[in-house]
Design a protein around this motif. Sequence first.
Motif, mmCIF file in Angstrom:
data_model
loop_
_atom_site.group_PDB
_atom_site.id
_atom_site.type_symbol
_atom_site.label_atom_id
_atom_site.label_comp_id
_atom_site.label_asym_id
_atom_site.label_seq_id
_atom_site.Cartn_x
_atom_site.Cartn_y
_atom_site.Cartn_z
ATOM 1 N N GLU A 93 0.078 6.421 4.191
ATOM 2 C CA GLU A 93 -0.759 5.800 4.823
ATOM 3 C C GLU A 93 -1.502 4.649 3.908
ATOM 4 O OE1 GLU A 93 -3.749 9.189 5.561
ATOM 5 O OE2 GLU A 93 -2.302 10.275 6.330
ATOM 6 N N LEU A 94 -1.673 4.694 2.984
ATOM 7 C CA LEU A 94 -2.433 3.928 2.496
ATOM 8 C C LEU A 94 -1.230 2.293 2.887
ATOM 9 C CD1 LEU A 94 -4.531 4.754 -0.828
ATOM 10 C CD2 LEU A 94 -5.154 4.248 0.996
ATOM 11 N N VAL A 95 0.110 2.369 2.652
ATOM 12 C CA VAL A 95 1.203 1.764 2.737
ATOM 13 C C VAL A 95 1.415 0.646 4.202
ATOM 14 C CG1 VAL A 95 3.593 0.998 2.711
ATOM 15 C CG2 VAL A 95 2.820 1.987 0.775
ATOM 16 N N GLU A 96 0.717 1.984 5.017
ATOM 17 C CA GLU A 96 0.970 1.321 6.207
ATOM 18 C C GLU A 96 0.121 0.757 6.450
ATOM 19 O OE1 GLU A 96 3.505 1.690 8.371
ATOM 20 O OE2 GLU A 96 4.624 3.269 7.720
ATOM 21 N N ILE A 97 -1.553 0.648 6.338
ATOM 22 C CA ILE A 97 -2.493 0.340 6.135
ATOM 23 C C ILE A 97 -2.517 -0.837 5.792
ATOM 24 C CG2 ILE A 97 -5.002 0.125 5.463
ATOM 25 C CD1 ILE A 97 -4.817 2.823 5.866
ATOM 26 N N ALA A 98 -2.259 -1.485 4.726
ATOM 27 C CA ALA A 98 -1.798 -2.605 3.775
ATOM 28 C C ALA A 98 -0.708 -3.141 4.752
ATOM 29 C CB ALA A 98 -1.361 -1.897 2.727
ATOM 30 N N GLU B 50 -14.231 -0.281 4.698
ATOM 31 C CA GLU B 50 -13.368 -1.511 4.021
ATOM 32 C C GLU B 50 -11.806 -1.140 4.263
ATOM 33 O OE1 GLU B 50 -11.586 -3.269 0.175
ATOM 34 O OE2 GLU B 50 -13.984 -3.148 1.092
ATOM 35 N N ILE B 51 -11.641 0.143 4.351
ATOM 36 C CA ILE B 51 -9.925 0.172 5.039
ATOM 37 C C ILE B 51 -9.359 -0.579 6.204
ATOM 38 C CG2 ILE B 51 -8.935 2.213 6.428
ATOM 39 C CD1 ILE B 51 -9.640 4.203 4.508
ATOM 40 N N GLU B 52 -10.935 -0.667 6.966
ATOM 41 C CA GLU B 52 -10.383 -1.420 8.280
ATOM 42 C C GLU B 52 -10.344 -3.320 7.882
ATOM 43 O OE1 GLU B 52 -8.921 -1.733 12.122
ATOM 44 O OE2 GLU B 52 -9.441 -0.175 11.030
ATOM 45 N N THR C 84 -4.595 10.202 -7.309
ATOM 46 C CA THR C 84 -6.058 11.365 -7.474
ATOM 47 C C THR C 84 -6.373 11.173 -5.223
ATOM 48 O OG1 THR C 84 -6.584 11.076 -9.374
ATOM 49 C CG2 THR C 84 -7.999 11.954 -7.532
ATOM 50 N N PRO C 85 -6.296 12.133 -4.162
ATOM 51 C CA PRO C 85 -7.625 11.274 -2.719
ATOM 52 C C PRO C 85 -9.301 11.900 -3.096
ATOM 53 C CG PRO C 85 -7.045 14.155 -3.062
ATOM 54 C CD PRO C 85 -6.154 13.074 -4.469
ATOM 55 N N ALA C 86 -9.707 10.516 -3.808
ATOM 56 C CA ALA C 86 -10.918 10.532 -4.074
ATOM 57 C C ALA C 86 -10.950 8.953 -3.579
ATOM 58 C CB ALA C 86 -11.069 10.716 -5.735
ATOM 59 N N PRO C 87 -12.224 8.310 -3.526
ATOM 60 C CA PRO C 87 -12.810 7.067 -3.218
ATOM 61 C C PRO C 87 -12.289 5.852 -4.180
ATOM 62 C CG PRO C 87 -15.117 8.343 -3.131
ATOM 63 C CD PRO C 87 -13.575 8.886 -4.155
ATOM 64 N N SER C 88 -11.556 6.713 -5.250
ATOM 65 C CA SER C 88 -10.520 5.550 -6.338
ATOM 66 C C SER C 88 -9.361 5.457 -5.440
ATOM 67 C CB SER C 88 -9.856 6.517 -7.866
ATOM 68 O OG SER C 88 -9.330 7.211 -6.817
ATOM 69 N N LEU C 89 -8.996 5.389 -4.859
ATOM 70 C CA LEU C 89 -8.013 5.420 -3.040
ATOM 71 C C LEU C 89 -7.983 3.952 -3.037
ATOM 72 C CD1 LEU C 89 -6.870 8.329 -1.673
ATOM 73 C CD2 LEU C 89 -5.887 7.641 -3.491
ATOM 74 N N LEU C 90 -9.797 3.321 -2.560
ATOM 75 C CA LEU C 90 -9.842 2.289 -2.413
ATOM 76 C C LEU C 90 -8.727 1.056 -3.132
ATOM 77 C CD1 LEU C 90 -13.094 2.067 -0.754
ATOM 78 C CD2 LEU C 90 -11.546 1.727 0.268
ATOM 79 N N HIS C 91 -9.195 1.435 -4.515
ATOM 80 C CA HIS C 91 -8.585 0.558 -5.604
ATOM 81 C C HIS C 91 -6.799 0.122 -5.706
ATOM 82 C CE1 HIS C 91 -12.300 -0.355 -8.021
ATOM 83 N NE2 HIS C 91 -12.385 1.848 -8.006
#
Length: 148
Positions: free
Chosen positions: A38-43, A4-6, A111-118
């Motif tokens: 990191e999420l901002v950079e990925i997005a 999903e991240i990729e 929260t560093p958890a799977p909810s980070l995908l949201h």
Amino acid sequence: MQTEIEAVRVQAHSDNRPRVYCEEWGKPLIASQRWVAELVEIAGGEFVGTPAANTTAQAVAEQYPDIIIASWCGAGDRVPLEKIVRDRGWSQLNAARNGKVACIRDEFLNTPAPSLLHGLRAIAAAIHPNRFPQAPGLRWISAKQPIR
């Protein structure tokens, strides 16, 4: 999660990387954690500021963010966006003038958890609304005009 991240990274890829300020707390101002950067950079954005560091309204303004995202710990999606723009003197920033001030539910980013995908999807929708649908947990500032 990596798949999903990729997928988001590929869809968000662009030469246009808006400057994004994310904060996890408003008093004192604390920039979001390293994983949010990191999420901002990925997005497809450029995280401004130092992750997890205290900062000031002036220091944020001097970085000219194109997008401001507040995700305060324990606040859910109840960050008073209009108030922070007004009280911090940010009404003339591009982010405020263009209505690019948002709140993302804190449990999606803090929260560093799977909810980070949201959270990743919400950040991607904030940065590239023409490529990503409006995401659950993403709330935009209601005023599209400068706040005085």
